[in-house]
Design an enzyme around this catalytic site. Structure first.
Site, PDB file in Angstrom:
ATOM      1  N   ASN A  13       0.883  -0.912   0.094  1.00  0.00           N
ATOM      2  CA  ASN A  13      -0.014  -0.019   0.081  1.00  0.00           C
ATOM      3  C   ASN A  13       0.890   1.199  -0.013  1.00  0.00           C
ATOM      4  O   ASN A  13       1.422   1.732   1.055  1.00  0.00           O
ATOM      5  CB  ASN A  13      -0.782   0.007   1.101  1.00  0.00           C
ATOM      6  N   TRP A  14       0.815   1.969  -1.145  1.00  0.00           N
ATOM      7  CA  TRP A  14       1.840   3.008  -1.233  1.00  0.00           C
ATOM      8  C   TRP A  14       1.344   4.202  -0.641  1.00  0.00           C
ATOM      9  O   TRP A  14       1.986   5.196  -0.777  1.00  0.00           O
ATOM     10  CB  TRP A  14       2.093   3.105  -2.879  1.00  0.00           C
ATOM     11  N   LYS A  15      -0.097   4.370  -0.177  1.00  0.00           N
ATOM     12  CA  LYS A  15      -0.455   5.444   0.222  1.00  0.00           C
ATOM     13  C   LYS A  15      -0.398   6.585  -0.455  1.00  0.00           C
ATOM     14  O   LYS A  15      -0.423   6.462  -1.867  1.00  0.00           O
ATOM     15  CB  LYS A  15      -0.002   5.640   1.400  1.00  0.00           C
ATOM     16  N   HIS A 100      -9.371   1.031   4.704  1.00  0.00           N
ATOM     17  CA  HIS A 100      -8.162   1.306   5.415  1.00  0.00           C
ATOM     18  C   HIS A 100      -8.305   2.058   6.525  1.00  0.00           C
ATOM     19  O   HIS A 100      -9.176   3.163   6.645  1.00  0.00           O
ATOM     20  CB  HIS A 100      -6.916   1.872   4.598  1.00  0.00           C
ATOM     21  N   GLU A 102      -6.895   4.547   7.702  1.00  0.00           N
ATOM     22  CA  GLU A 102      -6.729   6.192   7.416  1.00  0.00           C
ATOM     23  C   GLU A 102      -7.739   6.630   6.659  1.00  0.00           C
ATOM     24  O   GLU A 102      -8.354   7.912   6.894  1.00  0.00           O
ATOM     25  CB  GLU A 102      -5.639   6.229   6.699  1.00  0.00           C
ATOM     26  N   GLU A 170      -5.526  -5.161  10.462  1.00  0.00           N
ATOM     27  CA  GLU A 170      -4.274  -3.985  10.725  1.00  0.00           C
ATOM     28  C   GLU A 170      -4.701  -3.448  11.982  1.00  0.00           C
ATOM     29  O   GLU A 170      -5.641  -2.421  11.982  1.00  0.00           O
ATOM     30  CB  GLU A 170      -4.431  -3.060   9.585  1.00  0.00           C
ATOM     31  N   GLY A 176       2.396   1.951  10.786  1.00  0.00           N
ATOM     32  CA  GLY A 176       3.334   3.099  10.728  1.00  0.00           C
ATOM     33  C   GLY A 176       4.029   3.636  12.077  1.00  0.00           C
ATOM     34  O   GLY A 176       4.732   4.563  12.190  1.00  0.00           O
ATOM     35  N   SER A 216       3.464  -2.213  10.305  1.00  0.00           N
ATOM     36  CA  SER A 216       4.837  -2.346  10.380  1.00  0.00           C
ATOM     37  C   SER A 216       5.332  -3.650  10.262  1.00  0.00           C
ATOM     38  O   SER A 216       6.489  -3.969  10.921  1.00  0.00           O
ATOM     39  CB  SER A 216       5.014  -1.930  12.222  1.00  0.00           C
ATOM     40  N   GLY A 237       2.696  -1.137   4.215  1.00  0.00           N
ATOM     41  CA  GLY A 237       2.795   0.149   3.746  1.00  0.00           C
ATOM     42  C   GLY A 237       4.199   0.679   3.704  1.00  0.00           C
ATOM     43  O   GLY A 237       4.651   0.420   2.311  1.00  0.00           O
ATOM     44  N   GLY A 238       4.744   1.247   4.628  1.00  0.00           N
ATOM     45  CA  GLY A 238       6.343   1.846   4.432  1.00  0.00           C
ATOM     46  C   GLY A 238       7.340   0.846   3.744  1.00  0.00           C
ATOM     47  O   GLY A 238       8.037   1.400   2.770  1.00  0.00           O
TER      48      GLY A 238
END
Ligand code: PEP
Length: 254
Positions: A13-15, A100, A102, A170, A176, A216, A237-238
């Site tokens: 997930n590149w957001k 998600h 967010e 999640e 994150g 994470s 993610g990251g």
């Protein structure tokens, strides 16, 4: 009960990250997604919408899947700034991340809306990656399982199958932050999700729906998390923004 195991899925997930120059990252992922790796694991990259079509073209023939990070409930109309599931499909996307945390936090998305969006994804032939997970307060007050069960029930529509649905557990507090739940906690939540899937997809698909863990995940903890019962992959993610790190997580499945 099926004795088949779901095929693992590692999803990135590149957001809201990535410009056209980031196509070099997808090149790196493509290079590392060899036939031997592809035999064992599905890999999905969800860039921002601006890169969706370019990534779909770039990934053609590689076996990599490309997806989006949200969609509207309607196929078209006066919804400035939104994109539909049909547009994602038309751009070459095969998956869409929905609900998600967010989106739930910054856009007020409810289970009912996520459910409607999942219906839209299925209408367009997309596989929905439906995200659920508790906040830190909910975990600390012992409500994690109840919250996840309630989100699952509210967010997954009738008509979902092992082909068009992926669940991503999640924990909000793990996204994150560098924090992760214990393996025992992950196993407990995934088992609860698996148990409840029977009411949503039926007993033939209950064990075939992929349940991803997200929050994470990095190369150093991937093997342990991915080796946990009922963990069929990861939503990353990251670490998905760096080809080497993402590929190390993919390699941890094997
Ligand atoms: C995510 O946003 O879905 C996620 C899991 O992020 P991270 O891996 O950076 O915690």
């Amino acid at each position: 009960m099926s004795t088949e195991k779901p095929r693992p899925l590692i999803a990135g997930n590149w957001k809201m990250n990535g410009l056209r120059a980031s196509q070099s990252v997808l090149d790196g992922i493509r290079e590392g997604y060899t036939a031997a790796v592809a035999k064992k694991v599905d890999v999905l990259v969800c860039p921002p919408t601006t890169l969706l079509h370019a990534f779909a073209v770039q990934a053609a023939g590689s076996g990599l899947y490309i997806g989006a990070q949200d969609c509207h409930t309607k196929a078209s109309g006066a919804y400035t700034g939104d994109i539909s599931a049909e547009m994602i499909q038309d751009s070459g996307g095969q998956y869409v991340i929905l609900g998600h945390s967010e989106r739930r936090q910054y856009h007020g998305e409810t289970d009912a809306l996520v459910n409607e969006k999942t219906v839209a994804a299925h209408r367009a032939g997309l596989t929905a990656v439906v995200c659920i997970g508790e906040t830190r307060e909910e975990r600390e007050s012992g409500k994690a399982i109840a919250v996840v069960k309630s989100q699952l029930k509210g967010s997954v529509p009738a008509g979902s199958t092992a082909q068009n649905l992926v669940i991503a557990y999640e924990p909000v507090w793990a996204i994150g932050t560098g924090l992760t739940p214990t393996v025992a906690d992950v196993a407990e939540v995934h088992a609860a999700i698996r148990e409840d899937l029977i009411a949503l997809v039926g007993k033939d698909d209950q064990y075939l729906v992929r349940i991803l863990y997200g929050g994470s995940v990095k190369p150093s903890n991937a093997a342990e998390l991915l080796g946990t019962a009922n963990v069929d992959g990861a939503l990353v993610g990251g670490a998905s923004l760096v080809a080497k790190d993402f590929l190390a997580i993919v390699a941890a499945v094997a």
